[in-house]
Design an enzyme around this catalytic site. Structure first.
Site, PDB file in Angstrom:
ATOM      1  N   ARG A 101       0.837  -1.218   0.000  1.00 21.04           N
ATOM      2  CA  ARG A 101       0.000   0.000   0.000  1.00 21.04           C
ATOM      3  C   ARG A 101       0.864   1.257   0.000  1.00 21.04           C
ATOM      4  N   GLY A 136      11.470  15.586  11.274  1.00 22.63           N
ATOM      5  CA  GLY A 136      10.418  14.660  10.838  1.00 22.63           C
ATOM      6  C   GLY A 136       9.042  15.254  11.084  1.00 22.63           C
ATOM      7  N   TRP A 173      14.494   8.292   5.434  1.00 28.78           N
ATOM      8  CA  TRP A 173      13.317   7.420   5.547  1.00 28.78           C
ATOM      9  C   TRP A 173      12.427   7.552   4.316  1.00 28.78           C
ATOM     10  N   ILE A 174      13.026   7.553   3.146  1.00 29.54           N
ATOM     11  CA  ILE A 174      12.245   7.849   1.950  1.00 29.54           C
ATOM     12  C   ILE A 174      11.799   6.551   1.256  1.00 29.54           C
ATOM     13  N   CYS A 208      -0.138  17.385   0.150  1.00 28.21           N
ATOM     14  CA  CYS A 208       0.185  16.035  -0.364  1.00 28.21           C
ATOM     15  C   CYS A 208      -0.023  15.009   0.749  1.00 28.21           C
ATOM     16  N   GLU A 252       3.672   9.650   8.120  1.00 26.57           N
ATOM     17  CA  GLU A 252       2.513  10.486   7.732  1.00 26.57           C
ATOM     18  C   GLU A 252       1.866  11.156   8.934  1.00 26.57           C
TER      19      GLU A 252
HETATM   20  P1  TGC Z   1       0.793  24.777   9.943  1.00 28.19           P
HETATM   21  O1  TGC Z   1       0.725  26.208  10.351  1.00 28.19           O
HETATM   22  O2  TGC Z   1      -0.006  23.780  10.668  1.00 28.19           O
HETATM   23  O3  TGC Z   1       0.473  24.623   8.383  1.00 28.19           O
HETATM   24  C1  TGC Z   1       0.948  25.513   7.376  1.00 28.19           C
HETATM   25  C2  TGC Z   1      -0.208  25.708   6.378  1.00 28.19           C
HETATM   26  O4  TGC Z   1      -0.619  24.450   5.825  1.00 28.19           O
HETATM   27  C3  TGC Z   1      -2.002  24.165   6.169  1.00 28.19           C
HETATM   28  N1  TGC Z   1      -2.044  22.738   6.534  1.00 28.19           N
HETATM   29  C4  TGC Z   1      -2.540  21.793   5.745  1.00 28.19           C
HETATM   30  N2  TGC Z   1      -3.142  21.832   4.543  1.00 28.19           N
HETATM   31  C5  TGC Z   1      -3.556  20.670   4.007  1.00 28.19           C
HETATM   32  N3  TGC Z   1      -3.376  19.487   4.592  1.00 28.19           N
HETATM   33  C6  TGC Z   1      -2.768  19.397   5.784  1.00 28.19           C
HETATM   34  N4  TGC Z   1      -2.586  18.204   6.355  1.00 28.19           N
HETATM   35  C7  TGC Z   1      -2.320  20.584   6.417  1.00 28.19           C
HETATM   36  N5  TGC Z   1      -1.688  20.843   7.589  1.00 28.19           N
HETATM   37  C8  TGC Z   1      -1.542  22.179   7.646  1.00 28.19           C
HETATM   38  C9  TGC Z   1      -2.299  25.078   7.360  1.00 28.19           C
HETATM   39  O5  TGC Z   1      -3.669  25.379   7.433  1.00 28.19           O
HETATM   40  C10 TGC Z   1      -1.455  26.287   7.043  1.00 28.19           C
HETATM   41  O6  TGC Z   1      -2.132  27.035   6.050  1.00 28.19           O
HETATM   42  P2  TGC Z   1      -2.054  28.632   6.046  1.00 28.19           P
HETATM   43  O7  TGC Z   1      -2.901  29.034   4.890  1.00 28.19           O
HETATM   44  O8  TGC Z   1      -2.588  29.056   7.394  1.00 28.19           O
HETATM   45  O9  TGC Z   1      -0.602  28.980   5.892  1.00 28.19           O
HETATM   46  O10 TGC Z   1       2.328  24.390   9.964  1.00 28.19           O
HETATM   47  P3  TGC Z   1       3.178  23.827  11.145  1.00 28.19           P
HETATM   48  O11 TGC Z   1       4.619  24.070  10.834  1.00 28.19           O
HETATM   49  O12 TGC Z   1       2.652  24.312  12.468  1.00 28.19           O
HETATM   50  O13 TGC Z   1       2.884  22.255  10.925  1.00 28.19           O
HETATM   51  C11 TGC Z   1       2.557  21.505  11.941  1.00 28.19           C
HETATM   52  C12 TGC Z   1       2.239  20.036  11.545  1.00 28.19           C
HETATM   53  C13 TGC Z   1       2.747  19.206  12.707  1.00 28.19           C
HETATM   54  C14 TGC Z   1       0.751  19.888  11.464  1.00 28.19           C
HETATM   55  C15 TGC Z   1       2.802  19.531  10.239  1.00 28.19           C
HETATM   56  O14 TGC Z   1       4.047  19.984   9.990  1.00 28.19           O
HETATM   57  C16 TGC Z   1       2.763  18.013  10.113  1.00 28.19           C
HETATM   58  O15 TGC Z   1       1.778  17.483   9.643  1.00 28.19           O
HETATM   59  N6  TGC Z   1       3.844  17.258  10.547  1.00 28.19           N
HETATM   60  C17 TGC Z   1       3.955  15.802  10.317  1.00 28.19           C
HETATM   61  C18 TGC Z   1       4.922  15.554   9.187  1.00 28.19           C
HETATM   62  C19 TGC Z   1       4.557  14.352   8.362  1.00 28.19           C
HETATM   63  O16 TGC Z   1       3.472  13.816   8.426  1.00 28.19           O
HETATM   64  N7  TGC Z   1       5.471  13.928   7.523  1.00 28.19           N
HETATM   65  C20 TGC Z   1       5.201  12.867   6.584  1.00 28.19           C
HETATM   66  C21 TGC Z   1       6.317  12.728   5.577  1.00 28.19           C
HETATM   67  S1  TGC Z   1       5.886  11.722   4.195  1.00 28.19           S
HETATM   68  C22 TGC Z   1       5.718  10.178   4.792  1.00 28.19           C
HETATM   69  O17 TGC Z   1       5.801   9.928   5.940  1.00 28.19           O
HETATM   70  C23 TGC Z   1       5.425   9.122   3.771  1.00 28.19           C
HETATM   71  S2  TGC Z   1       5.259   7.569   4.488  1.00 28.19           S
HETATM   72  C24 TGC Z   1       4.872   6.562   3.174  1.00 28.19           C
HETATM   73  C25 TGC Z   1       3.396   6.457   2.930  1.00 28.19           C
HETATM   74  O18 TGC Z   1       2.672   7.465   2.912  1.00 28.19           O
HETATM   75  O19 TGC Z   1       2.913   5.329   2.719  1.00 28.19           O
HETATM   76  P1  FAD Z   2      10.199  12.849  15.526  1.00 25.06           P
HETATM   77  O1  FAD Z   2       9.540  13.989  14.866  1.00 25.06           O
HETATM   78  O2  FAD Z   2      11.600  13.045  15.991  1.00 25.06           O
HETATM   79  O3  FAD Z   2       9.310  12.383  16.761  1.00 25.06           O
HETATM   80  C1  FAD Z   2       9.822  11.495  17.780  1.00 25.06           C
HETATM   81  C2  FAD Z   2       8.736  11.318  18.846  1.00 25.06           C
HETATM   82  O4  FAD Z   2       8.422  12.592  19.440  1.00 25.06           O
HETATM   83  C3  FAD Z   2       7.423  10.788  18.284  1.00 25.06           C
HETATM   84  O5  FAD Z   2       6.833   9.907  19.209  1.00 25.06           O
HETATM   85  C4  FAD Z   2       6.565  12.033  18.127  1.00 25.06           C
HETATM   86  O6  FAD Z   2       5.173  11.747  18.197  1.00 25.06           O
HETATM   87  C5  FAD Z   2       7.027  12.839  19.326  1.00 25.06           C
HETATM   88  N1  FAD Z   2       6.834  14.277  19.130  1.00 25.06           N
HETATM   89  C6  FAD Z   2       7.376  15.071  18.180  1.00 25.06           C
HETATM   90  N2  FAD Z   2       6.967  16.331  18.313  1.00 25.06           N
HETATM   91  C7  FAD Z   2       6.136  16.356  19.384  1.00 25.06           C
HETATM   92  C8  FAD Z   2       5.373  17.369  20.035  1.00 25.06           C
HETATM   93  N3  FAD Z   2       5.375  18.642  19.619  1.00 25.06           N
HETATM   94  N4  FAD Z   2       4.632  17.024  21.130  1.00 25.06           N
HETATM   95  C9  FAD Z   2       4.605  15.733  21.550  1.00 25.06           C
HETATM   96  N5  FAD Z   2       5.292  14.721  20.975  1.00 25.06           N
HETATM   97  C10 FAD Z   2       6.044  15.034  19.898  1.00 25.06           C
HETATM   98  N6  FAD Z   2       9.169  10.643   5.130  1.00 25.06           N
HETATM   99  C11 FAD Z   2       9.165  11.205   3.869  1.00 25.06           C
HETATM  100  O7  FAD Z   2       9.352  12.403   3.719  1.00 25.06           O
HETATM  101  N7  FAD Z   2       8.931  10.416   2.777  1.00 25.06           N
HETATM  102  C12 FAD Z   2       8.709   9.083   2.869  1.00 25.06           C
HETATM  103  O8  FAD Z   2       8.492   8.414   1.842  1.00 25.06           O
HETATM  104  C13 FAD Z   2       8.730   8.478   4.155  1.00 25.06           C
HETATM  105  N8  FAD Z   2       8.578   7.131   4.287  1.00 25.06           N
HETATM  106  C14 FAD Z   2       8.733   6.551   5.519  1.00 25.06           C
HETATM  107  C15 FAD Z   2       8.725   5.159   5.608  1.00 25.06           C
HETATM  108  C16 FAD Z   2       8.937   4.551   6.845  1.00 25.06           C
HETATM  109  C17 FAD Z   2       8.965   3.059   6.938  1.00 25.06           C
HETATM  110  C18 FAD Z   2       9.102   5.351   8.019  1.00 25.06           C
HETATM  111  C19 FAD Z   2       9.272   4.704   9.368  1.00 25.06           C
HETATM  112  C20 FAD Z   2       9.115   6.726   7.936  1.00 25.06           C
HETATM  113  C21 FAD Z   2       8.955   7.350   6.683  1.00 25.06           C
HETATM  114  N9  FAD Z   2       9.027   8.738   6.535  1.00 25.06           N
HETATM  115  C22 FAD Z   2       8.990   9.313   5.279  1.00 25.06           C
HETATM  116  C23 FAD Z   2       9.331   9.577   7.690  1.00 25.06           C
HETATM  117  C24 FAD Z   2       8.152   9.832   8.623  1.00 25.06           C
HETATM  118  O9  FAD Z   2       7.229  10.719   8.040  1.00 25.06           O
HETATM  119  C25 FAD Z   2       8.679  10.373   9.945  1.00 25.06           C
HETATM  120  O10 FAD Z   2       9.358   9.321  10.588  1.00 25.06           O
HETATM  121  C26 FAD Z   2       7.589  10.935  10.832  1.00 25.06           C
HETATM  122  O11 FAD Z   2       7.059  12.122  10.282  1.00 25.06           O
HETATM  123  C27 FAD Z   2       8.098  11.218  12.261  1.00 25.06           C
HETATM  124  O12 FAD Z   2       9.285  11.945  12.246  1.00 25.06           O
HETATM  125  P2  FAD Z   2      10.571  11.434  13.096  1.00 25.06           P
HETATM  126  O13 FAD Z   2      10.773   9.992  12.806  1.00 25.06           O
HETATM  127  O14 FAD Z   2      11.678  12.391  12.806  1.00 25.06           O
HETATM  128  O15 FAD Z   2      10.136  11.546  14.601  1.00 25.06           O
END
Ligand code: TGC
Ligand code: FAD
Length: 395
Positions: A96, A143, A168-169, A245, A370
């Site tokens: 997935r 992250g 972690w890409i 995204c 995510e």
């Molecule tokens: P923040 O102020 O919350 O947001 C900036 C602007 O973006 C808007 N926004 C969103 N829009 C659409 N979808 C969302 N999920 C959105 N989240 C926020 C927001 O309204 C704002 O808009 P504007 O017009 O006011 O400027 O920015 P922040 O720096 O405080 O962000 C906080 C936080 C924690 C919510 C955000 O950075 C976050 O979601 N962190 C988690 C990072 C994450 O999920 N990384 C994933 C990487 S990719 C991955 O893991 C792939 S795994 C493989 C697979 O998918 O199968």
């Molecule tokens: P951190 O951000 O360092 O967090 C560590 C711990 O602290 C977590 O328990 C978290 O919940 C907690 N924490 C962090 N901030 C706070 C807060 N403010 N308050 C309370 N608790 C907090 N990323 C990509 O960009 N592309 C990909 O394709 C992708 N694929 C992935 C595939 C796998 C198998 C894995 C494991 C990860 C992948 N990721 C990818 C990365 C993934 O999105 C990150 O691991 C995730 O966003 C968490 O970031 P981190 O691992 O740096 O943890």
């Protein structure tokens, strides 16, 4: 009796689906039964992504299935797309994940933020599985807080030069194109379509994973990698673009987790009906029945969340915070179900002949990527209180 057949549907959600939605689910479900489930344990143990699936799923237009047909995609609605994600993850979270990244994290941004030339160049080939994409947002030291990224894009005369490390890409070393997010000299986050064959670009796979083993996870290192202006996504400017995204991929995960949970429940139920202890099937004991009932209850709640979210998405009324609620709930529920199913299987449950342990190990990643469970808690907390608990203080 509802819920006693092969596929759990205790509240009759099947009856709410259109013929096309059922067809999408059942077509991919059959592929998963035939091509994924019998082979995935071995691939997982070997730490290999089953690459032969790339073309198989491409031929069925699984990738970016909710994007328009004019770009070679299936043009399905979001409920059908979600059901496909459910079926893929019933096989394995890594399968997935491959499709989520390809469709939700690379094709979607090319469609949403790209030029017409970029759409024409990439979307048909990616829909067919002829080209593979990866999405580089996370870094070794950023992250949950992607705004803290260190990767930089400096303007050159006719394009950009990108330097930084992405960690972690998913699909990293499989990719023909890497969508890399970097900050420009004004501190604005931008998305670039980077050719992994470019000088200065290197990829290193991570081999020490005890989770998501049938998925490629890599580190991307960019040292002054040149990217032409034609490969910058013109509308991918600002953190909000990257976060949009994530909403697409998180939507698919909310459905996918249901599939993993169903696989674990079905396996545990079948085993408990067969396994004799103290002279009767363990399923005849009250404790095992309570555990199976709890699984059915949590799966039913997760199915209803995913279904209703999908109808919202199709109606254009879905909010990203609702996606956070569904991703957070459904993945954590699936993880608990996978662990419980593993324990019902006793010692057999720790092997890869059964599926619960593999799903439980995979779901540890799904719970983290995510947006971790905690991050989604804070997204929702901010939404309902109006107060931001993410922090901002310097340690
Ligand atoms: P923040 O102020 O919350 O947001 C900036 C602007 O973006 C808007 N926004 C969103 N829009 C659409 N979808 C969302 N999920 C959105 N989240 C926020 C927001 O309204 C704002 O808009 P504007 O017009 O006011 O400027 O920015 P922040 O720096 O405080 O962000 C906080 C936080 C924690 C919510 C955000 O950075 C976050 O979601 N962190 C988690 C990072 C994450 O999920 N990384 C994933 C990487 S990719 C991955 O893991 C792939 S795994 C493989 C697979 O998918 O199968
Ligand atoms: P951190 O951000 O360092 O967090 C560590 C711990 O602290 C977590 O328990 C978290 O919940 C907690 N924490 C962090 N901030 C706070 C807060 N403010 N308050 C309370 N608790 C907090 N990323 C990509 O960009 N592309 C990909 O394709 C992708 N694929 C992935 C595939 C796998 C198998 C894995 C494991 C990860 C992948 N990721 C990818 C990365 C993934 O999105 C990150 O691991 C995730 O966003 C968490 O970031 P981190 O691992 O740096 O943890």
């Amino acid at each position: 009796m509802p819920g006693s057949g092969d596929r759990l549907d205790y509240f009759g959600i099947d009856a709410l689906l259109s013929d096309d939605e059922r067809l999408a689910r059942d077509t991919i479900g059959r592929i998963v039964d035939r091509e994924v489930i019998p082979k995935i344990g071995r691939a997982w143990l070997a730490g290999e992504f089953p690459r032969d699936l790339i073309g198989t799923l491409g031929a069925l237009r699984v990738y970016g299935a909710n994007l328009p047909a004019e770009y070679g995609c299936a043009g399905m609605n979001n409920v059908a797309y979600g059901l496909i994600m459910q079926e893929l993850e019933r096989g394995d979270s890594g399968v997935r994940s491959f499709a989520s990244v390809q469709g939700g994290l690379v094709m979607y941004p090319i469609y949403e933020f790209g030029s017409e030339a970029q759409r024409r160049r990439w979307l048909p080939a990616m829909a067919a599985g002829e080209k593979v994409g990866c999405f580089g947002l996370t870094e070794p030291t950023a992250g949950s807080d992607p705004a803290a990224m260190q990767t930089r894009a400096r303007r050159r005369r006719d394009g950009w030069a990108i330097t930084g490390t992405k960690m972690w890409i998913t699909n990293g070393s499989l990719a023909d194109v890497a969508l890399v997010w970097a900050k420009d000299e004004q501190g604005e986050i931008r998305g670039f379509l980077v050719d992994p064959a470019s000088p200065g670009f290197s990829v290193h796979d991570i081999h020490t994973k005890a989770s998501m083993r049938a998925s490629v996870t890599s580190e991307l290192v960019l040292e002054d990698v040149e990217v032409s202006e034609d490969d910058a996504l013109p509308k991918a400017v600002g953190l909000g673009a990257a976060l949009r995204c994530l909403t697409q991929a998180r939507y698919g995960i909310a459905w996918g987790a249901v599939g993993a949970a169903i696989a674990c429940y079905e396996e545990a139920r079948a085993y408990a009906r067969e396994r004799i202890a103290f002279g009767r099937p363990i399923a005849a004991s009250q404790i095992i029945q309570e555990r199976l009932v709890n699984m059915v209850t949590e799966i039913t709640k997760a199915q209803l969340l995913a279904y209703h979210l999908g109808r919202h998405k199709d109606a254009g009324t879905m909010r990203y915070t609702q996606v956070s609620l569904a991703k957070r709930n459904n993945v954590r529920a699936a993880l608990a179900i996978a662990r419980d199913a593993r324990s019902i299987l006793g010692a057999y449950g720790i092997t890869l002949e059964y599926h619960a342990m593999r799903h439980a190990a995979n779901l540890e990643s799904v719970d983290t990527y995510e947006g971790t469970y905690d991050v989604h808690t804070l997204i929702l907390g901010r939404d309902i209180t109006g107060l931001d608990a993410f922090g901002g203080a310097t340690p």
